[in-house]
Design an enzyme around this catalytic site. Sequence first.
Site, PDB file in Angstrom:
ATOM      1  CE1 TYR A  32      -4.949 -31.197  16.534  1.00  0.00           C
ATOM      2  CE2 TYR A  32      -5.326 -28.867  16.994  1.00  0.00           C
ATOM      3  CZ  TYR A  32      -5.347 -30.190  17.411  1.00  0.00           C
ATOM      4  OH  TYR A  32      -5.764 -30.503  18.682  1.00  0.00           O
ATOM      5  CE  LYS A  74      -9.111 -32.169  17.860  1.00  0.00           C
ATOM      6  NZ  LYS A  74      -9.030 -33.577  18.388  1.00  0.00           N
TER       7      LYS A  74
HETATM    8  N1  LIG Z   1      -2.217 -31.028  23.688  1.00  0.00           N
HETATM    9  C1  LIG Z   1      -3.071 -30.017  23.680  1.00  0.00           C
HETATM   10  O1  LIG Z   1      -2.763 -28.899  24.110  1.00  0.00           O
HETATM   11  C2  LIG Z   1      -4.461 -30.232  23.171  1.00  0.00           C
HETATM   12  C3  LIG Z   1      -4.860 -31.439  22.625  1.00  0.00           C
HETATM   13  N2  LIG Z   1      -6.159 -31.606  22.203  1.00  0.00           N
HETATM   14  C4  LIG Z   1      -6.612 -32.898  21.669  1.00  0.00           C
HETATM   15  O2  LIG Z   1      -6.377 -33.882  22.667  1.00  0.00           O
HETATM   16  C5  LIG Z   1      -6.160 -35.155  22.069  1.00  0.00           C
HETATM   17  C6  LIG Z   1      -4.930 -35.807  22.667  1.00  0.00           C
HETATM   18  O3  LIG Z   1      -3.816 -34.984  22.414  1.00  0.00           O
HETATM   19  P1  LIG Z   1      -2.384 -35.269  23.041  1.00  0.00           P
HETATM   20  O4  LIG Z   1      -2.499 -36.280  24.111  1.00  0.00           O
HETATM   21  O5  LIG Z   1      -1.807 -33.943  23.339  1.00  0.00           O
HETATM   22  O6  LIG Z   1      -1.627 -35.870  21.783  1.00  0.00           O
HETATM   23  P2  LIG Z   1      -0.649 -37.135  21.646  1.00  0.00           P
HETATM   24  O7  LIG Z   1       0.031 -36.987  20.333  1.00  0.00           O
HETATM   25  O8  LIG Z   1       0.192 -37.293  22.852  1.00  0.00           O
HETATM   26  O9  LIG Z   1      -1.676 -38.351  21.584  1.00  0.00           O
HETATM   27  C7  LIG Z   1      -2.386 -38.693  20.428  1.00  0.00           C
HETATM   28  C8  LIG Z   1      -2.372 -40.208  20.276  1.00  0.00           C
HETATM   29  O10 LIG Z   1      -3.116 -40.556  19.107  1.00  0.00           O
HETATM   30  C9  LIG Z   1      -2.462 -41.643  18.481  1.00  0.00           C
HETATM   31  N3  LIG Z   1      -2.828 -41.706  17.070  1.00  0.00           N
HETATM   32  C10 LIG Z   1      -2.532 -40.802  16.102  1.00  0.00           C
HETATM   33  N4  LIG Z   1      -2.990 -41.227  14.913  1.00  0.00           N
HETATM   34  C11 LIG Z   1      -3.617 -42.412  15.139  1.00  0.00           C
HETATM   35  C12 LIG Z   1      -4.265 -43.352  14.292  1.00  0.00           C
HETATM   36  N5  LIG Z   1      -4.374 -43.163  12.970  1.00  0.00           N
HETATM   37  N6  LIG Z   1      -4.782 -44.469  14.843  1.00  0.00           N
HETATM   38  C13 LIG Z   1      -4.652 -44.714  16.177  1.00  0.00           C
HETATM   39  N7  LIG Z   1      -4.033 -43.865  17.015  1.00  0.00           N
HETATM   40  C14 LIG Z   1      -3.509 -42.728  16.510  1.00  0.00           C
HETATM   41  C15 LIG Z   1      -0.975 -41.335  18.672  1.00  0.00           C
HETATM   42  O11 LIG Z   1      -0.176 -42.482  18.495  1.00  0.00           O
HETATM   43  C16 LIG Z   1      -0.958 -40.783  20.086  1.00  0.00           C
HETATM   44  O12 LIG Z   1      -0.694 -41.802  21.030  1.00  0.00           O
HETATM   45  C17 LIG Z   1      -6.094 -34.907  20.564  1.00  0.00           C
HETATM   46  O13 LIG Z   1      -7.338 -35.213  19.992  1.00  0.00           O
HETATM   47  C18 LIG Z   1      -5.852 -33.406  20.451  1.00  0.00           C
HETATM   48  O14 LIG Z   1      -6.411 -32.895  19.268  1.00  0.00           O
HETATM   49  C19 LIG Z   1      -7.079 -30.604  22.321  1.00  0.00           C
HETATM   50  C20 LIG Z   1      -6.726 -29.409  22.851  1.00  0.00           C
HETATM   51  C21 LIG Z   1      -5.407 -29.105  23.301  1.00  0.00           C
HETATM   52  C1  LIG Z   2       7.970 -21.134  20.443  1.00  0.00           C
HETATM   53  C2  LIG Z   2       7.117 -20.458  21.475  1.00  0.00           C
HETATM   54  C3  LIG Z   2       6.608 -19.116  20.974  1.00  0.00           C
HETATM   55  C4  LIG Z   2       5.942 -21.256  21.943  1.00  0.00           C
HETATM   56  C5  LIG Z   2       6.299 -22.577  22.617  1.00  0.00           C
HETATM   57  C6  LIG Z   2       5.079 -23.227  23.226  1.00  0.00           C
HETATM   58  C7  LIG Z   2       4.104 -23.787  22.182  1.00  0.00           C
HETATM   59  C8  LIG Z   2       4.717 -25.034  21.582  1.00  0.00           C
HETATM   60  C9  LIG Z   2       2.735 -24.045  22.829  1.00  0.00           C
HETATM   61  C10 LIG Z   2       2.092 -22.771  23.375  1.00  0.00           C
HETATM   62  C11 LIG Z   2       0.584 -22.901  23.208  1.00  0.00           C
HETATM   63  C12 LIG Z   2       0.403 -24.352  22.830  1.00  0.00           C
HETATM   64  C13 LIG Z   2      -0.877 -24.834  22.240  1.00  0.00           C
HETATM   65  C14 LIG Z   2      -0.891 -25.969  21.427  1.00  0.00           C
HETATM   66  C15 LIG Z   2       0.379 -26.657  21.056  1.00  0.00           C
HETATM   67  C16 LIG Z   2       1.627 -26.178  21.808  1.00  0.00           C
HETATM   68  C17 LIG Z   2       1.622 -24.663  21.960  1.00  0.00           C
HETATM   69  C18 LIG Z   2       1.569 -23.987  20.592  1.00  0.00           C
HETATM   70  C19 LIG Z   2      -2.155 -26.442  20.733  1.00  0.00           C
HETATM   71  C20 LIG Z   2      -2.095 -25.942  19.292  1.00  0.00           C
HETATM   72  C21 LIG Z   2      -2.267 -27.977  20.735  1.00  0.00           C
HETATM   73  C22 LIG Z   2      -3.507 -28.475  20.061  1.00  0.00           C
HETATM   74  C23 LIG Z   2      -4.735 -27.686  20.327  1.00  0.00           C
HETATM   75  O1  LIG Z   2      -5.817 -28.198  20.117  1.00  0.00           O
HETATM   76  C24 LIG Z   2      -4.670 -26.287  20.739  1.00  0.00           C
HETATM   77  C25 LIG Z   2      -3.402 -25.947  21.494  1.00  0.00           C
HETATM   78  C26 LIG Z   2      -3.328 -24.464  21.820  1.00  0.00           C
HETATM   79  C27 LIG Z   2      -2.118 -24.127  22.632  1.00  0.00           C
END
Ligand SMILES: NC(=O)C1=CN([C@@H]2O[C@H](COP(=O)(O)OP(=O)(O)OC[C@H]3O[C@@H](n4cnc5c(N)ncnc54)[C@H](O)[C@@H]3O)[C@@H](O)[C@H]2O)C=CC1
Ligand SMILES: CC(C)CCC[C@@H](C)[C@H]1CC[C@H]2C3=C(CC[C@]12C)[C@@]1(C)CCC(=O)C[C@@H]1CC3
Length: 345
Positions: free
Chosen positions: A144, A148
């Site tokens: 991942y 990214k």
């Molecule tokens: N959740 C987190 O803590 C973090 C997320 N991000 C980034 O933020 C963005 C959004 O993440 P979330 O909302 O958490 O994830 P999410 O999984 O809820 O949303 C991602 C969306 O992308 C769509 N998708 C995946 N593959 C696709 C494809 N081939 N074509 C069209 N659509 C596609 C999925 O159906 C989904 O709706 C991602 O780029 C992730 O890398 C960055 C930092 C932290």
């Molecule tokens: C099982 C436990 C030790 C942890 C449960 C919580 C975790 C699932 C989350 C804590 C920090 C989170 C995190 C992400 C995903 C969910 C956690 C690991 C990311 C890897 C999502 C995508 C990113 O780009 C970075 C995020 C960092 C923090």
Amino acid sequence: MATRVRPSSKRCAVIGGSGFLGRHLVEKLLDRGYSVSVFDIRQSYELPGVTFYQGDLCDKQALLAALKDVSLVFHCASPSPASDDRALFERVNIQGTQTVIQTCIESGVQRLVLTSSASVVFEGTDVKNGREDLPYAKKPIDYYTKTKIEQEKLVLKACDKQKGFLTVAIRPHGIFGPRDPQLVPILVDTARRGKMKFIIGDGTNLVDFTFVENVVHGHILAAERLRADSPICGKPYHITNDEPIRFWDFMSQVLVGLGYPPPRYHLPYSLVYGLALLLWLLSVLLSPLISFKPTFTPMRVALAGTYHYYNCKRAKEDLGYTPVVSLKDAIARTIESYPHLRCEA
Ligand SMILES: NC(=O)C1=CN([C@@H]2O[C@H](COP(=O)(O)OP(=O)(O)OC[C@H]3O[C@@H](n4cnc5c(N)ncnc54)[C@H](O)[C@@H]3O)[C@@H](O)[C@H]2O)C=CC1
Ligand SMILES: CC(C)CCC[C@@H](C)[C@H]1CC[C@H]2C3=C(CC[C@]12C)[C@@]1(C)CCC(=O)C[C@@H]1CC3
């Protein structure tokens, strides 16, 4: 000679708009008077003012239809980090992002805002108050993160003031909030299976957790400031809550808020990391025979046992960013939004 009609600056597309962050972004854009096209492999809701295009972002023809007459594109689609599927990450995050860039240019899109991740500099060791000029991780901890990094490089390199195609990358960290399918649900599932009794390491490591509305705010500020004369073109920006918190205090507050006991006993970090690595190796080796997904992956253990918080001064100065929801309110609103995940005992 045919003249190209300049698309309205209030028409935008959100690639990945069915996801957690994407949907929050769509809702805020509608509030601000934008008309929004959502492009995603799935449709997860319906909203007035939103046109859905279902398709894979690697499919240029499908994307072309969604980007017609759009001037601004947000790209926040990615496979879930939990999938650990190398081929999928490479196809969607690298080749797919190349397709997004080409299609934007061909369609006359002027601004592309990428959702990157602060994790692009994270290698499993402490990052304290990390700035955007830290080098990309040389040994990214999972596929991942690896993809990214490539994705962000592609988008920032594509910024071309001469051609009128401007790009910027937002690097959020640890996004949480209502409807998050990842952080709170995985935490609660782990607690329900009796596996949230232990603190990995001494429990003092500070990290960033960022409320989804603050992440949305950062994206919209970046989009609205992305002009040829602005210093933000082609640059990455950390967006956080600007309130680093101990990883285990955050987990405990969410668990206690939902009625679960907080973790109490300490385990040495290197022991748990070694075990996680071993389990991951086993899961790969045995995958032709049995399929199992360890909860404690090396990435999760690294995130749980190290410092990883980031400086967002650049976003404050260039974007005028300040978080709009405090960490305290964000945690309270998140807990309230998950009544179905409360402890029933
Ligand atoms: N959740 C987190 O803590 C973090 C997320 N991000 C980034 O933020 C963005 C959004 O993440 P979330 O909302 O958490 O994830 P999410 O999984 O809820 O949303 C991602 C969306 O992308 C769509 N998708 C995946 N593959 C696709 C494809 N081939 N074509 C069209 N659509 C596609 C999925 O159906 C989904 O709706 C991602 O780029 C992730 O890398 C960055 C930092 C932290
Ligand atoms: C099982 C436990 C030790 C942890 C449960 C919580 C975790 C699932 C989350 C804590 C920090 C989170 C995190 C992400 C995903 C969910 C956690 C690991 C990311 C890897 C999502 C995508 C990113 O780009 C970075 C995020 C960092 C923090």
